[in-house]
Write a protein that holds these residues in place. Structure first.
Motif, PDB file in Angstrom:
ATOM      1  N   GLY B 109       0.793  -1.227   0.000  1.00  0.00           N
ATOM      2  CA  GLY B 109       0.000   0.000   0.000  1.00  0.00           C
ATOM      3  C   GLY B 109       0.822   1.272   0.000  1.00  0.00           C
ATOM      4  N   PHE B 110       2.140   1.164   0.237  1.00  0.00           N
ATOM      5  CA  PHE B 110       3.002   2.353   0.192  1.00  0.00           C
ATOM      6  C   PHE B 110       3.499   2.555  -1.233  1.00  0.00           C
ATOM      7  CE2 PHE B 110       3.368   1.044   4.659  1.00  0.00           C
ATOM      8  CZ  PHE B 110       3.007   2.239   5.272  1.00  0.00           C
ATOM      9  N   ARG B 111       3.414   3.774  -1.711  1.00  0.00           N
ATOM     10  CA  ARG B 111       3.739   4.043  -3.110  1.00  0.00           C
ATOM     11  C   ARG B 111       5.246   4.025  -3.369  1.00  0.00           C
ATOM     12  NH1 ARG B 111      -0.479   8.555  -5.359  1.00  0.00           N
ATOM     13  NH2 ARG B 111      -2.345   7.396  -4.763  1.00  0.00           N
ATOM     14  N   LEU B 112       5.615   3.430  -4.465  1.00  0.00           N
ATOM     15  CA  LEU B 112       6.993   3.491  -4.962  1.00  0.00           C
ATOM     16  C   LEU B 112       7.066   4.682  -5.910  1.00  0.00           C
ATOM     17  CD1 LEU B 112       7.771  -0.214  -5.642  1.00  0.00           C
ATOM     18  CD2 LEU B 112       9.527   1.415  -4.980  1.00  0.00           C
ATOM     19  N   VAL B 113       7.973   5.596  -5.650  1.00  0.00           N
ATOM     20  CA  VAL B 113       8.064   6.803  -6.458  1.00  0.00           C
ATOM     21  C   VAL B 113       9.452   6.887  -7.091  1.00  0.00           C
ATOM     22  CG1 VAL B 113       7.900   9.321  -6.457  1.00  0.00           C
ATOM     23  CG2 VAL B 113       6.447   7.969  -4.935  1.00  0.00           C
ATOM     24  N   GLY B 114       9.471   6.866  -8.413  1.00  0.00           N
ATOM     25  CA  GLY B 114      10.731   7.063  -9.116  1.00  0.00           C
ATOM     26  C   GLY B 114      10.989   8.548  -9.267  1.00  0.00           C
ATOM     27  N   ARG B 134      22.199   4.386  -5.447  1.00  0.00           N
ATOM     28  CA  ARG B 134      23.283   4.690  -6.386  1.00  0.00           C
ATOM     29  C   ARG B 134      22.975   4.111  -7.752  1.00  0.00           C
ATOM     30  NH1 ARG B 134      26.651   3.614  -1.785  1.00  0.00           N
ATOM     31  NH2 ARG B 134      27.642   5.545  -1.102  1.00  0.00           N
ATOM     32  N   THR B 135      22.218   3.032  -7.769  1.00  0.00           N
ATOM     33  CA  THR B 135      21.872   2.368  -9.032  1.00  0.00           C
ATOM     34  C   THR B 135      20.371   2.112  -9.031  1.00  0.00           C
ATOM     35  OG1 THR B 135      22.186   0.202  -8.033  1.00  0.00           O
ATOM     36  CG2 THR B 135      24.106   1.193  -9.145  1.00  0.00           C
ATOM     37  N   PRO B 136      19.806   1.855 -10.196  1.00  0.00           N
ATOM     38  CA  PRO B 136      18.389   1.479 -10.243  1.00  0.00           C
ATOM     39  C   PRO B 136      18.141   0.248  -9.372  1.00  0.00           C
ATOM     40  CG  PRO B 136      19.188   1.959 -12.447  1.00  0.00           C
ATOM     41  CD  PRO B 136      20.386   1.974 -11.563  1.00  0.00           C
ATOM     42  N   MET B 137      16.900   0.119  -8.917  1.00  0.00           N
ATOM     43  CA  MET B 137      16.406  -0.981  -8.075  1.00  0.00           C
ATOM     44  C   MET B 137      16.890  -0.888  -6.628  1.00  0.00           C
ATOM     45  SD  MET B 137      14.545  -2.131 -10.293  1.00  0.00           S
ATOM     46  CE  MET B 137      13.753  -3.423  -9.386  1.00  0.00           C
ATOM     47  N   GLN B 138      17.544   0.249  -6.294  1.00  0.00           N
ATOM     48  CA  GLN B 138      17.820   0.525  -4.877  1.00  0.00           C
ATOM     49  C   GLN B 138      16.776   1.542  -4.401  1.00  0.00           C
ATOM     50  OE1 GLN B 138      21.931   1.827  -4.717  1.00  0.00           O
ATOM     51  NE2 GLN B 138      22.549  -0.233  -4.035  1.00  0.00           N
ATOM     52  N   THR B 139      16.388   1.431  -3.152  1.00  0.00           N
ATOM     53  CA  THR B 139      15.327   2.321  -2.659  1.00  0.00           C
ATOM     54  C   THR B 139      15.706   2.947  -1.316  1.00  0.00           C
ATOM     55  OG1 THR B 139      14.233   0.541  -1.472  1.00  0.00           O
ATOM     56  CG2 THR B 139      13.472   0.955  -3.725  1.00  0.00           C
ATOM     57  N   VAL B 140      15.073   4.080  -1.065  1.00  0.00           N
ATOM     58  CA  VAL B 140      15.161   4.725   0.258  1.00  0.00           C
ATOM     59  C   VAL B 140      13.738   4.765   0.820  1.00  0.00           C
ATOM     60  CG1 VAL B 140      15.586   6.893   1.450  1.00  0.00           C
ATOM     61  CG2 VAL B 140      17.198   6.098  -0.264  1.00  0.00           C
ATOM     62  N   LEU B 141      13.574   4.257   2.039  1.00  0.00           N
ATOM     63  CA  LEU B 141      12.229   4.194   2.630  1.00  0.00           C
ATOM     64  C   LEU B 141      11.942   5.435   3.471  1.00  0.00           C
ATOM     65  CD1 LEU B 141      12.257   0.525   4.046  1.00  0.00           C
ATOM     66  CD2 LEU B 141      11.704   1.289   1.731  1.00  0.00           C
ATOM     67  N   GLY B 142      10.725   5.927   3.362  1.00  0.00           N
ATOM     68  CA  GLY B 142      10.278   6.969   4.288  1.00  0.00           C
ATOM     69  C   GLY B 142      10.196   6.377   5.685  1.00  0.00           C
ATOM     70  N   ALA B 143      10.288   7.258   6.712  1.00  0.00           N
ATOM     71  CA  ALA B 143      10.332   6.768   8.099  1.00  0.00           C
ATOM     72  C   ALA B 143       9.086   5.951   8.444  1.00  0.00           C
ATOM     73  CB  ALA B 143      10.466   7.944   9.051  1.00  0.00           C
ATOM     74  N   GLY B 144       7.926   6.414   7.976  1.00  0.00           N
ATOM     75  CA  GLY B 144       6.678   5.710   8.281  1.00  0.00           C
ATOM     76  C   GLY B 144       6.621   4.349   7.608  1.00  0.00           C
ATOM     77  N   VAL B 145       7.179   4.267   6.408  1.00  0.00           N
ATOM     78  CA  VAL B 145       7.181   2.993   5.672  1.00  0.00           C
ATOM     79  C   VAL B 145       8.054   1.987   6.400  1.00  0.00           C
ATOM     80  CG1 VAL B 145       7.684   1.886   3.473  1.00  0.00           C
ATOM     81  CG2 VAL B 145       6.863   4.245   3.505  1.00  0.00           C
ATOM     82  N   VAL B 187       5.256  14.386   3.358  1.00  0.00           N
ATOM     83  CA  VAL B 187       4.746  13.298   2.517  1.00  0.00           C
ATOM     84  C   VAL B 187       5.786  12.193   2.321  1.00  0.00           C
ATOM     85  CG1 VAL B 187       5.430  14.406   0.354  1.00  0.00           C
ATOM     86  CG2 VAL B 187       3.452  12.881   0.379  1.00  0.00           C
ATOM     87  N   LEU B 188       7.073  12.516   2.411  1.00  0.00           N
ATOM     88  CA  LEU B 188       8.110  11.506   2.183  1.00  0.00           C
ATOM     89  C   LEU B 188       8.047  10.382   3.206  1.00  0.00           C
ATOM     90  CD1 LEU B 188      11.308  13.564   1.218  1.00  0.00           C
ATOM     91  CD2 LEU B 188       9.443  12.760  -0.216  1.00  0.00           C
ATOM     92  N   ASP B 189       7.496  10.672   4.389  1.00  0.00           N
ATOM     93  CA  ASP B 189       7.422   9.650   5.440  1.00  0.00           C
ATOM     94  C   ASP B 189       6.676   8.406   4.982  1.00  0.00           C
ATOM     95  OD1 ASP B 189       8.848  11.141   7.195  1.00  0.00           O
ATOM     96  OD2 ASP B 189       7.121  11.904   8.318  1.00  0.00           O
ATOM     97  N   ARG B 190       5.735   8.569   4.050  1.00  0.00           N
ATOM     98  CA  ARG B 190       4.922   7.403   3.634  1.00  0.00           C
ATOM     99  C   ARG B 190       5.181   7.003   2.192  1.00  0.00           C
ATOM    100  NH1 ARG B 190       0.222  10.390   1.877  1.00  0.00           N
ATOM    101  NH2 ARG B 190       0.489  12.511   2.627  1.00  0.00           N
ATOM    102  N   LEU B 191       6.382   7.308   1.680  1.00  0.00           N
ATOM    103  CA  LEU B 191       6.742   6.928   0.307  1.00  0.00           C
ATOM    104  C   LEU B 191       7.983   6.048   0.302  1.00  0.00           C
ATOM    105  CD1 LEU B 191       6.285  10.345  -1.568  1.00  0.00           C
ATOM    106  CD2 LEU B 191       4.652   8.444  -1.408  1.00  0.00           C
ATOM    107  N   ILE B 192       8.093   5.258  -0.760  1.00  0.00           N
ATOM    108  CA  ILE B 192       9.327   4.509  -1.030  1.00  0.00           C
ATOM    109  C   ILE B 192       9.945   5.168  -2.259  1.00  0.00           C
ATOM    110  CG2 ILE B 192      10.313   2.267  -1.620  1.00  0.00           C
ATOM    111  CD1 ILE B 192       7.750   1.008  -0.396  1.00  0.00           C
ATOM    112  N   LEU B 193      11.131   5.680  -2.113  1.00  0.00           N
ATOM    113  CA  LEU B 193      11.748   6.468  -3.185  1.00  0.00           C
ATOM    114  C   LEU B 193      12.844   5.663  -3.879  1.00  0.00           C
ATOM    115  CD1 LEU B 193      12.033   9.697  -1.034  1.00  0.00           C
ATOM    116  CD2 LEU B 193      10.276   9.161  -2.720  1.00  0.00           C
ATOM    117  N   THR B 194      12.892   5.863  -5.161  1.00  0.00           N
ATOM    118  CA  THR B 194      13.921   5.165  -5.944  1.00  0.00           C
ATOM    119  C   THR B 194      14.251   6.031  -7.167  1.00  0.00           C
ATOM    120  OG1 THR B 194      14.455   3.082  -7.063  1.00  0.00           O
ATOM    121  CG2 THR B 194      12.200   3.848  -7.276  1.00  0.00           C
TER     122      THR B 194
END
Lengths: 225, 400
Positions: B109-114, B134-145, B187-194
């Motif tokens: 339910g947490f959005r992946l945001v490129g 540093r490369t594709p397919m690596q992610t940074v999680l928001g604190a809430g996620v 808003v970043l707290d509930r996103l998965i960033l990549t």
């Protein structure tokens, strides 16, 4: 002491009462005699400062009632007069001890639990302190009401028909209790009554006869026997 | 005996009536507290998430949908836009900063945001653990996620197609967690960033036909939307009009859309506020009736107090103090109830991965709640207090 001279009271839309003069020394006993509706309770109300004389002079415990400002009257009554109405008016919402504490509330004084306990003990009802008034017998309730009336050591104790609707034994007890309590406090005792038993028992007491000649007309006349 | 102590005993001498009045008054105050807390937190969230974003550019459709999807991540985007058009826009001198966003997948339910690192810098987000991708397919999680999923740096997960969760899993493309952000209350707290490339890689792999069509795919690449900061105030006048007329994209100004949204939400808020006021009014009437009945029932008690020497003012204060007790108790219960209800609403919103609402937050406007309670109670007590003031002690001596 209590003294009155040419005392009169006029109801807002009714008759004017004229009372005979009274001179009662401190610690004395005065009986107000008269039929129901003759004005005995009105005399008590005047002595308590609950009503203002329309004419004449009334002095209670050294205070000329005509000179007592209305604003100071409540505080004076709280510290000087103990009232025992015919209906005792103990509050069912409060315990017996809290009912006594109302005297402190009315006088603006801090509650003195020790004095409340002592007042109840003096009248033999200390064990009832936590009960509610509706849990008391008629005799117990009368003792509690009397304890409240004398809690702040009043100089004057006013009782309205204290033996009404009591059987002979209970009436005797109530009368003894009142006289003893007034004596213990050094208070003058004024009783409004038309109970022949009281009049007989206190035949030597000073009596103020109050009569209504014609209700709605002026001139019910009182006389000191 | 003090007036406050005596009034408290009188109040609880009729426990059922006192409890019902307390409940009624508390409910009204709790509703007011709930409204205050939620509207304050929504306003704060809007202000925080919108800060520094002048324009959102995306596919043509509803401008509000674009804002809700692109800035607050609480709606689905209207579609995708061509990367080539975004590249042209980025070179426009009226654009100071452009942050690309690519949506399409989610994890529980947490959005992946490129996106690019600019997105994190925009909200001044800092890493609590690990590093940026540093490369594709690596992610940074928001604190809430990170908190909700329990994912840690170095672990892997598989995203699902779609934004709401429950979509088809991209089993052959696992994401790695390279970092976790510190809470930013945004808003970043509930996103998965990549990286944007990750989103392309997942979807191009899913539709891969062979190596031969790679150049065509690269030429046809899209993103979902772009957040834009103007280079100068003048851009606000010309840039949105240019985008809406001369390109296949849509430009939506967050300030305009959020004002519209708040106006629409405001109608609902006003209805709820009106409902809370009706509750308070009912409670006020109930307190009035209770005190009026108390005056009638206790007339003899009050007369007896007059007989004992209590002044008329003291009797009036006694009634007012009863109302004051009700007000203060109801204010405490109402505030506690309001925070509890807000926490429940917050947990419901959290389960839907929506805006963060907390029951633990306090706002200055809550100070009005006890004042409002006292005002209602005092108004309700006014007439009974006047009645108490007028009680005559002589009534008792005349009573048989």
């Amino acid at each position: 002491m209590i003294s009155s001279r040419a005392l009169q009271y006029r109801y807002a839309n009714g008759p004017e009462l004229r009372f005979d003069d009274v001179a009662l020394p401190q610690g004395g006993v005065l009986l107000l005699r008269g039929a129901s509706g003759s004005g005995k309770s009105t005399w008590l109300a005047l002595a308590a400062g609950l009503r203002r004389p329309s004419a004449g002079q009334l002095t209670v415990a050294g205070q000329d009632m005509a000179q007592l400002p209305a604003a100071a009257c409540d505080a004076w009554r709280a510290r000087t007069v103990g009232l025992l109405p015919q209906r005792l008016h103990l509050s069912d919402a409060l315990s017996v001890a809290d009912n006594l504490a109302l005297a402190y509330f009315a006088a603006g004084l801090p509650r003195d639990a020790g004095a409340i306990e002592a007042a109840l003990a003096a009248l033999g009802v200390a064990q009832l302190a936590r009960r509610k008034p509706w849990q008391l017998s008629g005799g117990q309730a009368k003792r509690v009401a009397l304890a409240r009336a004398v809690l702040l050591a009043p100089k004057v104790l006013l009782a309205d028909e204290p033996t009404a609707s009591l059987d002979d034994d209970s009436a005797g007890d109530a009368l003894t209790l009142l006289l003893e309590t007034a004596r213990r406090c050094g208070a003058s005792l004024v009783m409004a009554t038309h109970d022949a038993r009281v009049l007989a028992a206190l035949a030597q007491a000073q009596t103020l006869q109050i009569r209504v000649e014609s209700r709605g007309q002026p001139a019910p006349v009182g006389s000191v026997a | 005996m003090r007036t406050l102590a005596l009034s408290f005993r009188y109040l609880w001498a009729r426990p059922l009536a006192a409890a019902l009045n307390l409940l009624l008054l508390s409910l009204g105050l709790a509703s007011m507290t709930l409204l205050l807390l939620i509207s304050e937190q929504l306003n704060r969230a809007f202000e925080r998430d919108l800060a520094g974003i002048d324009l959102v550019v995306g596919a043509k459709g509803s401008p509000m949908q674009l804002i809700l999807a692109g800035v607050f991540h609480i709606d689905v985007p209207p579609g995708n836009i061509a990367l080539a058009e975004v590249d042209v826009l980025q070179k426009d001198p009226r654009v100071a900063k452009l942050i690309p966003l690519s949506l399409g997948d989610s994890f529980r339910g947490f959005r992946l945001v490129g996106t690019t690192a600019d997105y994190l810098h925009h909200y001044r987000a800092t890493l609590a653990q690990g590093d940026l991708w540093r490369t594709p397919m690596q992610t940074v999680l928001g604190a809430g996620v990170a908190l909700a999923t329990g994912l840690k740096v170095g672990e892997h997960f598989v995203g699902a197609h779609g934004l709401g969760g429950g979509g088809r899993a991209h089993d052959d493309e696992a994401f790695a967690v390279s970092g976790v952000l510190a809470p930013c209350q945004c808003v970043l707290d509930r996103l998965i960033l990549t990286a944007t490339e990750s989103v392309w890689q997942v979807h191009e792999q899913a539709h891969a036909q062979g190596e031969a069509d790679q150049p065509a795919k690269q030429a046809g690449r899209e993103i979902t939307m772009a957040l834009i900061q103007y280079a100068s105030p003048l851009a606000a006048v010309t840039l949105p009009r240019h985008i809406n007329r001369a390109t296949g994209m849509q430009a939506a100004a967050p300030a305009v859309e959020v004002t519209r949204l708040l106006r629409m939400v405001g109608v609902g808020t006003d209805v709820l506020r009106g409902f809370a006021l009706v509750l308070l009014l009912t409670a006020g009437l109930s307190v009035f009736i209770a005190l009026w009945n108390a005056l009638r029932e206790r007339r003899a008690d009050l007369a007896m107090l007059r007989m004992l020497g209590a002044s008329p003012g003291k009797l009036a204060r006694l009634l007012m103090c009863e109302a004051l007790w009700l007000a203060l108790l109801a204010a405490a219960l109402g505030l506690a109830g309001g925070h509890l209800m807000t926490a429940l609403v917050g947990s419901m919103l959290q389960s839907e991965r929506s805006l963060p609402v907390s029951g633990g937050l306090t706002v200055a406007a809550e100070l009005w709640i006890p004042l409002l309670a006292v005002l209602v109670a005092m108004l309700a007590a006014l007439i009974p207090a006047v009645g108490a003031y007028r009680v005559e002690a002589g009534e008792l001596l005349d009573a048989r």
